[in-house]
Design an enzyme around this catalytic site. Structure first.
Site, mmCIF file in Angstrom:
data_model
loop_
_atom_site.group_PDB
_atom_site.id
_atom_site.type_symbol
_atom_site.label_atom_id
_atom_site.label_comp_id
_atom_site.label_asym_id
_atom_site.label_seq_id
_atom_site.Cartn_x
_atom_site.Cartn_y
_atom_site.Cartn_z
ATOM 1 N N TYR A 110 -4.211 53.378 -1.115
ATOM 2 C CA TYR A 110 -5.572 53.240 -0.633
ATOM 3 C C TYR A 110 -5.786 53.792 0.761
ATOM 4 O O TYR A 110 -6.886 53.764 1.271
ATOM 5 C CB TYR A 110 -6.031 51.790 -0.726
ATOM 6 C CG TYR A 110 -7.530 51.696 -0.815
ATOM 7 C CD1 TYR A 110 -8.211 52.297 -1.872
ATOM 8 C CD2 TYR A 110 -8.267 51.067 0.172
ATOM 9 C CE1 TYR A 110 -9.591 52.248 -1.948
ATOM 10 C CE2 TYR A 110 -9.650 50.996 0.099
ATOM 11 C CZ TYR A 110 -10.316 51.593 -0.961
ATOM 12 O OH TYR A 110 -11.678 51.554 -1.028
ATOM 13 N N TRP A 112 -5.260 53.098 3.923
ATOM 14 C CA TRP A 112 -5.525 52.382 5.167
ATOM 15 C C TRP A 112 -4.249 51.849 5.816
ATOM 16 O O TRP A 112 -4.306 51.071 6.756
ATOM 17 C CB TRP A 112 -6.474 51.213 4.918
ATOM 18 C CG TRP A 112 -7.909 51.601 4.773
ATOM 19 C CD1 TRP A 112 -8.586 51.803 3.613
ATOM 20 C CD2 TRP A 112 -8.849 51.835 5.824
ATOM 21 N NE1 TRP A 112 -9.889 52.152 3.876
ATOM 22 C CE2 TRP A 112 -10.083 52.170 5.228
ATOM 23 C CE3 TRP A 112 -8.769 51.784 7.228
ATOM 24 C CZ2 TRP A 112 -11.226 52.462 5.970
ATOM 25 C CZ3 TRP A 112 -9.917 52.083 7.957
ATOM 26 C CH2 TRP A 112 -11.119 52.412 7.333
#
Length: 755
Positions: A110, A112
């Site tokens: 993802y 992050w």
């Protein structure tokens, strides 16, 4: 945030800083050039807790081999050595791709995990899997799952997200900000890739000081800062589309719309007008009609429309609006409302999507790319919208509508997750747990014993950003940061690159993955090749040898004074939009051709689920103020906001009294799909009948007799359905719930302990 006088430079998604780590712990000093550094830096000392310090293999998988297993998520783990786990995992990867094909591998991430450009977990795992022949991928994000597919049809690109009118222009020109979903300061603490200067709040204060007015349209009063003196309109959650259509009705019936702009810059206006006036469905979208739906008085709806037409108005559409069932509609209706006002392309007017969502939105954009690790080419065509991961795992061979396509779910045998925590982002976590029992093997790289790690078969200990070197930077920020190592790796933790390099060597693709470079050599290569490719006016004077000890270089050329669609407004023929018509599409023939009843060819108010007396409260599950997503939930700043170790649930005082609850009491919150425990916090800063529970508490299913999650993760309550067949975006913002007192003491929270 008292820090050392010196320390080494580093960066995070929530800000640049200097830090030192020694026997006394981690000491952090915010970047002195940052006018409003984020308090999220106070979470960093938690980086040593709940760590995965060596490789682990789930006992059932180790003894019984790969295969679906309902014990995944409850079984214990066996610690193993790197020398054992690397060939074990390499053999499983080889088995799956040989027997089932590369489409049977799902590459999850993802993005992050770090502000660094090289140790970007998503790039690392995709580069590795591409070296092996590819993988089934995901597209879009949980944050903007409905927005990007819709905007591609309506305005041709994601420019309203990537390059909205910048804050300096707003501060100088906007007379009225109408903020649907607000511009929450808490979200503007963070930015993908980092932020050296937090400036959004200062620009909004400057606009207010100049005389700009703010109207907040949100069930939560703190979705806009108190010092902006905003008028607060608190609609029923999920009814923004009805309110926007009624505003449009006033503009049309009182002849306050801009016919010239609509004729030259818009297609599909007649279809939209016919719908708003009720010509097509015999339901005029009047203020009285909308008032009965959203709870805002009809007279105020009408007067707001007149105010918007009389001054330079910025319609701000938050990302939260589209994170709900049929979330495409409020975004499209907001674009249509701005088109009717005719101010799109004027300084300070028009619309923007995501002000307050990140620190970078509205800050300006660099006109060139930053150093980036190449991911290679994925020859596997299969993909899913990111929020359909549970459907993918549970329904091999199943079908999914998406943006005019009919997708078929591959039979996923191996899930490889590096970076990200689906047990934070995804909905209906009980269903996601079932989905994770179905593959043959689940592999996770993780620094921490998150719920995702606990639901894996092979857990590989990954370093945190503080334990490695990298280059930090974002396309919206004017600084490139040399991220020096602050601390030594915990236990046997390795960075993702080292893990994948070892696996690549075992599988015979080392050269393709590493190109013979160490991590430090990659940093120098990425920096120098990027620098050499820039125009002379943008290229830093410093080579890598000078950049690294200096700690940073300035990035030149950021467009800090930019008005969205100014060129298109001036001459739509010379500067058409990349839509089929070259214009803003208030009616999209393409979308209409798909025949989706949950996303017709123009913005519409679609039938809503009827109220359920069993679940009388609206839950808003929004982003937290005390952490980024679920990162460092055990950090000091995040932990200080909890009550008895639980996430706080805000309720209107009248609702607290009506349910017979006490402030600070740990209660059960229940929906049709699950339950969680949370602590009651009375607040008059939300609409009555609304409760708010932030996302990010680590999922803790350790006491299912008490709740699906005993820690307070609201995604135990939210339904796993897509926004519509157009985008299949995440709908985790809203849910219907009830609350109830516990009949026994709440069980302990075990989410932050060792597996």
């Amino acid at each position: 945030m008292n820090g050392p006088p010196g320390g080494r430079p580093h960066s995070s998604h929530w800000g640049a800083f200097h830090a030192a780590h020694d026997a006394d712990g981690l000491r952090v000093r915010p970047d002195p050039a940052d006018p409003e550094p984020s308090p999220l830096l106070d979470n960093l000392p938690g980086f040593t807790r709940a760590r995965v310090t060596r490789p682990h293999v789930r006992r059932g998988w180790l003894t019984g081999g790969p295969g679906p297993d309902t014990a995944r998520g409850t079984d214990d783990f066996v610690p193993v050595d790197w020398a054992e786990v690397v060939p074990l995992l390499a053999g499983e990867l080889d088995r799956v791709r040989t027997v089932h094909g590369n489409r049977a591998i799902f590459g999850g991430s993802y993005g992050w995990g770090s502000a660094g450009r090289f140790h970007h977990a998503q790039s690392q795992v995709h580069r590795f899997l591409n070296a092996l022949g590819g993988y089934t991928r995901s597209v879009n994000t949980y944050s903007l799952g409905a927005s990007r597919p819709l905007l591609r049809h309506v305005v041709g690109s994601d420019a309203p997200i990537a390059e909205p009118t910048t804050y300096p222009v707003l501060a100088e020109h906007t007379g009225l900000f109408v903020c649907f979903g607000g511009m929450p300061a808490k979200n503007a603490q963070v930015n993908a890739g980092g932020v050296s200067r937090h400036g959004a709040a200062g620009y909004l204060r400057a606009a207010r000081a100049r005389g700009a007015r703010f109207v907040l349209v949100s069930p939560l009063r703190d979705d806009l800062a108190d010092d902006l003196d905003a008028e607060w309109l608190a609609p029923e959650p999920g009814t923004d589309t009805a309110l926007m259509l009624a505003l449009a009705h006033v503009l049309l019936t009182e002849d306050r719309h801009d016919e010239g702009f609509l004729a030259r810059h818009v297609t599909g206006f007649d279809a939209f007008r016919g719908y708003v006036l009720g010509h097509t469905d015999h339901v005029p979208k009047t203020p009285d009609w909308a008032a009965a739906i959203c709870g805002i008085p009809a007279a105020r709806i009408a007067s707001l429309a007149r105010e918007m037409a009389a001054t330079r108005t910025m319609i701000s559409l938050s990302w939260s609006l589209q994170r709900a069932h049929r979330g495409e509609q409020p975004l499209w209706a907001g674009v249509a409302l701005a088109a009717l006002l005719g101010q799109i392309g004027l300084p300070g007017g028009g619309f923007g999507h995501g002000y307050g969502a990140t620190a970078g939105t509205g800050a300006g954009v660099l006109p060139y790319r930053l150093p980036t690790l190449p991911q290679g080419i994925n020859p596997v065509p299969d993909f899913i919208p990111v929020a359909r991961i549970a459907d993918l795992l549970l329904n091999p061979g199943g079908r999914c509508d998406y943006d005019g396509q009919r997708l078929t779910y591959p039979d996923i045998r191996l899930v490889y997750w590096s970076g990200g925590n689906p047990f934070h982002h995804h909905q209906d976590l009980a269903r996601l747990r079932r989905a994770f029992t179905r593959p043959d093997t689940v592999v996770v790289h993780e620094p921490y014993w998150t719920a995702t790690a606990r639901h894996a078969d092979i857990v590989l200990p990954a370093t945190t950003t503080l334990e490695r070197e990298d280059i930090g930077g974002a396309k919206e920020d004017p600084v490139l940061i040399a991220m020096h190592r602050i601390a030594e790796p915990q236990g046997q933790a390795r960075d993702d690159y080292a893990i994948f390099a070892a696996l690549a060597a075992e599988l015979g693709v080392a050269e393709e993955f590493t190109r013979g470079r160490t991590a430090r050599q990659w940093l120098a290569h990425l920096y120098e090749s990027w620098r050499a490719g820039l125009a002379p006016e943008h290229a830093p004077a410093e080579d890598f040898a000078a950049f690294w000890p200096a700690g940073r270089v300035p990035l030149r050329g950021r467009r800090e004074r930019h008005t969205l669609y100014a060129a298109f407004r001036a001459d739509p023929d010379a500067h058409p939009l990349p839509t089929p018509s070259g214009r803003i599409e208030l009616f999209s023939r393409t979308i209409d051709s798909f025949g989706y009843d949950d996303c017709p060819g123009h913005p519409a108010w679609l039938p809503q689920d009827p109220p359920d007396p069993a679940f009388p409260l609206h839950l808003i599950a929004n982003n937290p103020a005390t952490r980024l997503h679920s990162q460092l939930d055990h950090g000091p700043h995040s932990a200080a906001a909890k009550i008895e170790g639980r996430e706080p649930l805000r309720m209107h005082p009248a609702d607290v009294a009506a349910f017979g609850l006490r402030p600070g009491e740990v209660i059960r919150v229940r929906s049709a799909v699950g339950s969680c425990l949370a602590a009651v916090v009375p607040s008059d800063g939300l609409r009555r009948g609304v409760v708010q529970l932030a996302t990010g508490a680590w999922f803790d299913p350790s006491a299912p007799q008490a709740a699906t999650c005993v820690h307070g993760n609201p995604n135990a309550l939210t339904a796993d359905v897509g926004t519509s067949r157009l985008a299949q975006g995440c709908t985790g913002q809203l849910a219907r719930v009830t609350v109830e007192r516990l009949t026994a003491p709440p069980p302990p929270v075990r989410a932050h302990g060792p597996a």
